[in-house]
Design an enzyme around this catalytic site. Structure first.
Site, PDB file in Angstrom:
ATOM      1  CB  THR A   1      -2.401  -8.841  -5.982  1.00 49.94           C
ATOM      2  OG1 THR A   1      -1.528  -8.040  -5.199  1.00 49.94           O
ATOM      3  CG2 THR A   1      -1.914  -8.897  -7.412  1.00 49.94           C
ATOM      4  CB  CYS A   2      -4.341  -3.662  -5.922  1.00 54.50           C
ATOM      5  SG  CYS A   2      -4.701  -3.566  -4.156  1.00 54.50           S
ATOM      6  NE  ARG A   3       0.508   1.982  -4.939  1.00 50.40           N
ATOM      7  CZ  ARG A   3       0.481   2.694  -3.825  1.00 50.40           C
ATOM      8  NH1 ARG A   3       1.411   2.559  -2.929  1.00 50.40           N
ATOM      9  NH2 ARG A   3      -0.485   3.551  -3.624  1.00 50.40           N
TER      10      ARG A   3
END
Length: 177
Positions: free
Chosen positions: A64-66
């Site tokens: 995941t990231c933003r």
């Protein structure tokens, strides 16, 4: 396979609670410190190639990231880590929060530098346009200057505004903590 399969936030939460997946957050340490999903491991994208996951490869990984964009762009690098199977959190941390799921946050942490740059650049460009419209046409140069800086950042990776912001007391204090 060069793309990561997507998993929605609610499904990920169920799998995390069941201990079926490991969640790997590829954002920067500052972004992670500001807010993250509880139980996520921080492995910044910039250090991914140096990171080995010897005990975790038999598991299913969710990256995941933003927003999910960085993760999707780095899919081939992430898949090369050899996990049994791998997913991307669809919509990233933003989607997790929109689903009303809990995050760990440190509100005292400043916003990530990139967001600070976006806020200031956007404010300056808007101010230049409004001042050019209402006060004097020469103020349009302010918007042009900001646009040129963003273009330079995009072409070279050098962001003078980010370098200046990194020197600000609120960012230095956070970096040393």
């Amino acid at each position: 396979m060069t793309t990561l399969r997507k998993i929605d936030p609610r499904k990920l939460q169920q799998k995390m609670q069941a201990g079926e997946v490991i969640l790997i957050d590829i954002r920067s340490p500052r972004e992670f410190a500001h807010e993250h999903i509880e139980g996520a491991q921080l492995v910044p994208l910039g250090s991914l190639d140096r990171h080995d996951f010897p005990d975790s490869r038999r598991q299913t990984a969710v990256f995941t990231c933003r927003s999910g964009a960085r993760t999707t762009m780095a899919a081939s690098r992430l898949l090369a880590k050899g996990f049994r199977s791998a997913y991307v959190l669809e919509g990233g941390l933003n989607a997790w929060k929109r689903a009303g799921l809990p995050v760990q946050s440190a509100p005292a942490e400043p916003l990530p530098l990139q967001r600070q740059v976006h806020l200031i650049a956007g404010s300056l460009a808007l101010a230049g346009a409004i001042l050019a419209w209402r006060v004097a046409p020469e103020f349009i140069l302010l918007s042009g200057f900001v646009g040129a800086g963003l273009l330079l950042d995009g072409l070279t990776g050098f962001c003078g505004m980010a370098r200046l912001l990194a020197l600000m007391p609120w960012n230095r204090q956070s970096a040393s903590a």
